[in-house]
Design a protein around this motif. Structure first.
Motif, PDB file in Angstrom:
ATOM      1  N   ASP A   1      20.756  47.885  44.621  1.00 55.35           N
ATOM      2  CA  ASP A   1      22.025  47.156  44.553  1.00 55.35           C
ATOM      3  C   ASP A   1      22.609  47.116  43.145  1.00 55.35           C
ATOM      4  O   ASP A   1      23.767  46.734  42.957  1.00 55.35           O
ATOM      5  CB  ASP A   1      21.869  45.742  45.108  1.00 55.35           C
ATOM      6  CG  ASP A   1      20.898  44.887  44.317  1.00 55.35           C
ATOM      7  OD1 ASP A   1      20.004  45.449  43.644  1.00 55.35           O
ATOM      8  OD2 ASP A   1      21.018  43.642  44.376  1.00 55.35           O
TER       9      ASP A   1
ATOM     10  N   LYS B   1      28.923  52.012  40.588  1.00 55.80           N
ATOM     11  CA  LYS B   1      30.263  52.076  41.165  1.00 55.80           C
ATOM     12  C   LYS B   1      31.115  50.924  40.652  1.00 55.80           C
ATOM     13  O   LYS B   1      30.841  49.753  40.916  1.00 55.80           O
ATOM     14  CB  LYS B   1      30.182  52.023  42.697  1.00 55.80           C
ATOM     15  CG  LYS B   1      29.522  53.252  43.312  1.00 55.80           C
ATOM     16  CD  LYS B   1      29.468  53.144  44.829  1.00 55.80           C
ATOM     17  CE  LYS B   1      28.782  54.364  45.440  1.00 55.80           C
ATOM     18  NZ  LYS B   1      28.692  54.254  46.915  1.00 55.80           N
TER      19      LYS B   1
ATOM     20  N   THR C   1      23.586  49.505  41.536  1.00 54.46           N
ATOM     21  CA  THR C   1      24.604  50.548  41.422  1.00 54.46           C
ATOM     22  C   THR C   1      25.979  50.078  41.891  1.00 54.46           C
ATOM     23  O   THR C   1      26.922  50.872  41.904  1.00 54.46           O
ATOM     24  CB  THR C   1      24.194  51.800  42.217  1.00 54.46           C
ATOM     25  OG1 THR C   1      24.014  51.455  43.593  1.00 54.46           O
ATOM     26  CG2 THR C   1      22.895  52.374  41.673  1.00 54.46           C
ATOM     27  N   ASP C   2      26.110  48.812  42.268  1.00 57.21           N
ATOM     28  CA  ASP C   2      27.402  48.206  42.586  1.00 57.21           C
ATOM     29  C   ASP C   2      27.715  47.199  41.488  1.00 57.21           C
ATOM     30  O   ASP C   2      26.928  46.286  41.233  1.00 57.21           O
ATOM     31  CB  ASP C   2      27.338  47.517  43.951  1.00 57.21           C
ATOM     32  CG  ASP C   2      28.691  46.990  44.405  1.00 57.21           C
ATOM     33  OD1 ASP C   2      29.534  46.645  43.555  1.00 57.21           O
ATOM     34  OD2 ASP C   2      28.905  46.911  45.622  1.00 57.21           O
ATOM     35  N   TRP C   3      28.865  47.342  40.837  1.00 55.01           N
ATOM     36  CA  TRP C   3      29.189  46.475  39.705  1.00 55.01           C
ATOM     37  C   TRP C   3      29.138  44.996  40.057  1.00 55.01           C
ATOM     38  O   TRP C   3      28.861  44.149  39.201  1.00 55.01           O
ATOM     39  CB  TRP C   3      30.582  46.813  39.156  1.00 55.01           C
ATOM     40  CG  TRP C   3      31.728  46.386  40.049  1.00 55.01           C
ATOM     41  CD1 TRP C   3      32.304  47.115  41.035  1.00 55.01           C
ATOM     42  CD2 TRP C   3      32.387  45.118  40.029  1.00 55.01           C
ATOM     43  NE1 TRP C   3      33.307  46.385  41.651  1.00 55.01           N
ATOM     44  CE2 TRP C   3      33.389  45.163  41.043  1.00 55.01           C
ATOM     45  CE3 TRP C   3      32.258  43.965  39.263  1.00 55.01           C
ATOM     46  CZ2 TRP C   3      34.233  44.084  41.304  1.00 55.01           C
ATOM     47  CZ3 TRP C   3      33.105  42.893  39.521  1.00 55.01           C
ATOM     48  CH2 TRP C   3      34.073  42.954  40.529  1.00 55.01           C
ATOM     49  N   LYS C   4      29.377  44.655  41.332  1.00 49.87           N
ATOM     50  CA  LYS C   4      29.383  43.254  41.750  1.00 49.87           C
ATOM     51  C   LYS C   4      28.018  42.593  41.590  1.00 49.87           C
ATOM     52  O   LYS C   4      27.914  41.364  41.551  1.00 49.87           O
ATOM     53  CB  LYS C   4      29.838  43.148  43.203  1.00 49.87           C
ATOM     54  CG  LYS C   4      31.282  43.579  43.426  1.00 49.87           C
ATOM     55  CD  LYS C   4      31.644  43.525  44.896  1.00 49.87           C
ATOM     56  CE  LYS C   4      33.063  44.000  45.141  1.00 49.87           C
ATOM     57  NZ  LYS C   4      33.414  44.026  46.579  1.00 49.87           N
ATOM     58  N   ASN C   5      26.979  43.419  41.475  1.00 51.50           N
ATOM     59  CA  ASN C   5      25.618  42.885  41.359  1.00 51.50           C
ATOM     60  C   ASN C   5      25.072  42.957  39.930  1.00 51.50           C
ATOM     61  O   ASN C   5      23.924  42.583  39.691  1.00 51.50           O
ATOM     62  CB  ASN C   5      24.673  43.657  42.293  1.00 51.50           C
ATOM     63  CG  ASN C   5      25.089  43.537  43.745  1.00 51.50           C
ATOM     64  OD1 ASN C   5      25.441  42.447  44.212  1.00 51.50           O
ATOM     65  ND2 ASN C   5      25.058  44.647  44.466  1.00 51.50           N
TER      66      ASN C   5
END
Length: 318
Positions: A139, A231, A141-145
């Motif tokens: 996770d 991302k 790799t998702d900027w939100k995390n």
């Protein structure tokens, strides 16, 4: 990719690797061969990242050994290189990552610079984590995390925040705006140069430590330190128009060549050759790896590539 000033070093047959940014004003300095009419000389701008050095290395080798020119290389970063190119202090830039303001000023308005065609390589800047860390924590790799991992990515240089490692402050970067606009608990930390950034990433990888870094492709280091892109919010045309308001990913940019207008008209076989110079990401990475990892000189790496790829470069001379 990248912007500001580097000290100038003129070398007729030497291509030196840069390790940091400086403060020379290229508009007030010139190669002794720049703009020399009919003298069989060419002056090429070389930027501080190894991919640009690979381009110039191969172009210089072929200009000297196949076309009989005397080649000078001038070390200067992107925006000063446009100024120098406009004034005829250098004849060509072989790798530009997109500077619409400079293109408008010099190509469309002043007409002192002309487009030299695509390099054949598409560049992309992004945020990356080492693949070994991404496999352990998919996770990330998702900027939100990213805030979830800020503590794991904290360093002495980043204070109480996670570290986002950048290279030279002279490079094209939206990272400070991105961190602020996306409300990320991170501090942008500049290594100072591509070489210094690579050293830090290789050390992190050797110790299997997590890190978050600004990085770009094409780049030979991916073969030595596999990395996975984080991302960011999707890039849309115009989302990066206002540098202070950027909250989107970096675009994919077909890299371009530019020539001084007078050189393009009067540069003979050299100008024609540089317009035709076009190779692949794999070609560039092959030469870059020899320069940066195998510690070969740019000219030795160029010779090795030239010797093994005649079908590619002979088309540039026709």
């Amino acid at each position: 990719m990248r912007v500001r000033t580097i000290p100038v070093t003129a070398g007729v047959s030497a291509l030196l690797l840069l390790t940091g940014c400086g403060a020379a004003d290229m508009t007030k300095q010139a190669s002794p061969f720049a703009g020399a009419q009919g003298a069989g000389t060419v002056t090429l701008s070389v930027q501080s990242w190894v991919g640009a050095q690979a381009n110039v290395g191969v172009a210089q080798y072929l200009l000297e050994h196949e076309l009989g020119y005397r080649v000078d290389t001038v070390q200067v970063d992107e925006v000063p290189a446009w100024d120098a190119l406009s004034q005829g202090r250098v004849d060509a830039i072989l790798e530009d990552w997109g500077h619409p303001d400079q293109e408008k000023r010099y190509v469309r308005d002043k007409k002192t610079i002309v487009a030299g065609g695509g390099l054949g390589v598409t560049g992309h800047i992004g945020w990356y984590v080492p693949t070994y860390f991404a496999r352990q924590h998919p996770d990330v790799t998702d900027w939100k995390n990213l805030n979830k991992y800020a503590g794991r990515l904290r360093t002495a240089e980043s204070g109480g925040k996670g570290q986002l490692l950048d290279g030279s402050p002279s490079y094209v970067t939206n990272d400070k705006a991105l961190v602020g606009n996306l409300k990320l608990d991170y501090q942008v930390v500049f290594a100072g140069s591509e070489a210094a950034q690579i050293t830090q990433m290789k050390q992190f990888a050797k110790e299997r430590k997590p890190f978050l870094t600004y990085w770009y492709s094409p780049q030979w280091l991916f073969k030595k330190v596999p990395m996975t892109e984080v991302k960011l919010p999707a890039y849309k045309e115009g989302c990066d128009t206002d540098p202070a308001e950027v909250a989107c990913a970096y675009p994919h940019t077909p890299l371009q060549k530019y020539l001084n207008t007078d050189f393009a008209k009067n540069g003979g076989k050299a100008a024609a050759f540089l317009k035709k110079f076009r190779w692949t990401t794999e070609d560039q990475n092959e030469v870059s790896l020899m320069i940066a990892n195998d510690k070969m000189s740019a000219q030795d790496a160029a010779k090795k590539w030239v010797d093994s790829h005649p079908s590619t470069w002979r088309a540039w001379l026709s």
